[in-house]
Design a protein around this motif. Sequence first.
Motif, mmCIF file in Angstrom:
data_model
loop_
_atom_site.group_PDB
_atom_site.id
_atom_site.type_symbol
_atom_site.label_atom_id
_atom_site.label_comp_id
_atom_site.label_asym_id
_atom_site.label_seq_id
_atom_site.Cartn_x
_atom_site.Cartn_y
_atom_site.Cartn_z
ATOM 1 N N VAL A 1 -53.914 91.829 -12.444
ATOM 2 C CA VAL A 1 -52.570 91.961 -11.876
ATOM 3 C C VAL A 1 -51.626 92.076 -13.054
ATOM 4 C CG1 VAL A 1 -50.725 90.807 -10.584
ATOM 5 C CG2 VAL A 1 -53.089 90.609 -9.803
ATOM 6 N N GLU A 2 -50.699 93.030 -12.987
ATOM 7 C CA GLU A 2 -49.727 93.152 -14.062
ATOM 8 C C GLU A 2 -48.352 93.452 -13.493
ATOM 9 O OE1 GLU A 2 -50.897 96.301 -16.748
ATOM 10 O OE2 GLU A 2 -50.481 97.853 -15.284
ATOM 11 N N TYR A 3 -47.347 92.900 -14.150
ATOM 12 C CA TYR A 3 -45.949 93.138 -13.798
ATOM 13 C C TYR A 3 -45.317 93.737 -15.041
ATOM 14 C CZ TYR A 3 -41.172 92.159 -12.207
ATOM 15 O OH TYR A 3 -39.861 92.260 -11.819
ATOM 16 N N VAL A 4 -44.987 95.033 -14.973
ATOM 17 C CA VAL A 4 -44.524 95.748 -16.164
ATOM 18 C C VAL A 4 -43.312 96.619 -15.849
ATOM 19 C CG1 VAL A 4 -46.784 95.833 -17.286
ATOM 20 C CG2 VAL A 4 -46.123 97.672 -15.747
ATOM 21 N N LYS A 5 -42.522 96.854 -16.876
ATOM 22 C CA LYS A 5 -41.368 97.746 -16.740
ATOM 23 C C LYS A 5 -41.714 99.066 -17.412
ATOM 24 C CE LYS A 5 -36.418 98.024 -16.959
ATOM 25 N NZ LYS A 5 -35.175 97.328 -17.179
ATOM 26 N N GLU A 6 -41.520 100.141 -16.663
ATOM 27 C CA GLU A 6 -41.723 101.480 -17.194
ATOM 28 C C GLU A 6 -40.482 102.282 -16.885
ATOM 29 O OE1 GLU A 6 -45.374 103.036 -15.642
ATOM 30 O OE2 GLU A 6 -46.556 101.452 -16.575
ATOM 31 N N GLY A 7 -39.792 102.712 -17.920
ATOM 32 C CA GLY A 7 -38.510 103.373 -17.719
ATOM 33 C C GLY A 7 -37.535 102.378 -17.128
ATOM 34 N N SER A 8 -36.907 102.738 -16.027
ATOM 35 C CA SER A 8 -35.951 101.827 -15.398
ATOM 36 C C SER A 8 -36.563 101.050 -14.235
ATOM 37 C CB SER A 8 -34.733 102.625 -14.899
ATOM 38 O OG SER A 8 -35.155 103.572 -13.935
ATOM 39 N N ASN A 9 -37.859 101.264 -13.966
ATOM 40 C CA ASN A 9 -38.506 100.620 -12.819
ATOM 41 C C ASN A 9 -39.479 99.520 -13.227
ATOM 42 O OD1 ASN A 9 -37.339 102.367 -10.840
ATOM 43 N ND2 ASN A 9 -38.822 103.936 -11.389
ATOM 44 N N TRP A 10 -39.530 98.481 -12.402
ATOM 45 C CA TRP A 10 -40.527 97.425 -12.532
ATOM 46 C C TRP A 10 -41.676 97.751 -11.584
ATOM 47 C CZ3 TRP A 10 -40.921 93.642 -16.022
ATOM 48 C CH2 TRP A 10 -39.789 93.309 -16.757
ATOM 49 N N TYR A 11 -42.897 97.506 -12.033
ATOM 50 C CA TYR A 11 -44.096 97.734 -11.231
ATOM 51 C C TYR A 11 -44.909 96.456 -11.145
ATOM 52 C CZ TYR A 11 -43.237 102.731 -11.663
ATOM 53 O OH TYR A 11 -42.675 103.977 -11.601
ATOM 54 N N LEU A 12 -45.352 96.140 -9.950
ATOM 55 C CA LEU A 12 -46.310 95.061 -9.735
ATOM 56 C C LEU A 12 -47.598 95.757 -9.337
ATOM 57 C CD1 LEU A 12 -46.958 92.039 -9.532
ATOM 58 C CD2 LEU A 12 -46.235 92.149 -7.133
ATOM 59 N N ARG A 13 -48.591 95.693 -10.225
ATOM 60 C CA ARG A 13 -49.840 96.425 -9.998
ATOM 61 C C ARG A 13 -51.004 95.457 -9.827
ATOM 62 N NH1 ARG A 13 -48.074 100.202 -14.539
ATOM 63 N NH2 ARG A 13 -47.137 101.932 -13.395
ATOM 64 N N ALA A 14 -51.827 95.770 -8.853
ATOM 65 C CA ALA A 14 -53.071 95.032 -8.637
ATOM 66 C C ALA A 14 -54.208 96.036 -8.774
ATOM 67 C CB ALA A 14 -53.082 94.395 -7.258
ATOM 68 N N TYR A 15 -55.177 95.705 -9.598
ATOM 69 C CA TYR A 15 -56.348 96.551 -9.786
ATOM 70 C C TYR A 15 -57.519 95.873 -9.106
ATOM 71 C CZ TYR A 15 -53.467 98.794 -13.327
ATOM 72 O OH TYR A 15 -52.450 99.449 -13.975
ATOM 73 N N ILE A 16 -58.176 96.597 -8.184
ATOM 74 C CA ILE A 16 -59.273 96.028 -7.423
ATOM 75 C C ILE A 16 -60.512 96.904 -7.581
ATOM 76 C CG2 ILE A 16 -57.737 94.895 -5.769
ATOM 77 C CD1 ILE A 16 -58.345 97.170 -3.777
ATOM 78 N N ASP A 17 -61.657 96.315 -7.297
ATOM 79 C CA ASP A 17 -62.908 97.057 -7.402
ATOM 80 C C ASP A 17 -63.895 96.496 -6.394
ATOM 81 O OD1 ASP A 17 -64.600 99.010 -8.347
ATOM 82 O OD2 ASP A 17 -64.780 98.202 -10.363
#
Length: 155
Positions: A29-45
């Motif tokens: 799980v990552e919470y990152v800022k890219e450009g002007s947007n924040w992203y909450l990403r979950a990587y599943i498998d």
Amino acid sequence: MSKRDEYEKRTEDLLLPIIEANHYELVDVEYVKEGSNWYLRAYIDKEGGITVDDCEIVSRALGEILDKEDFIDSAYILEVSSPGLGRPLKKERDFERSLGDEVEVRTYKAIDKQKEFVGILKAYDKYSVTLAFEDNTEMNIARADIALIRLAFDF
């Protein structure tokens, strides 16, 4: 604990029951800022790989919980996806699962005039990883010196 770490941890805690109920694996799980947007990403498998439908199931369930909990201060975009072919090794289980596999390691600074290494992950511990190479040599690299370690793949 930073807000970022707190958001990632709380999201992981909320996500685990969804993951377990559907027999998936939570990769990261990552919470990152890219450009002007924040992203909450979950990587599943999962065994055999993740489908778009799997991502949709998790995204809908997690989105509902996040809307109720509402603990993230700013607006963000929720993304649920597969970690991809070149997935980084981050957690203990990633290293365990990858023992004997070919990995790519990038270091922060050059070691013997080189910053990229590709070899078989032979061993690891809290402090270092050991790579085995085709010429039957081995190299021990301190984990503190590793910028990225991921599964290697050829096309």
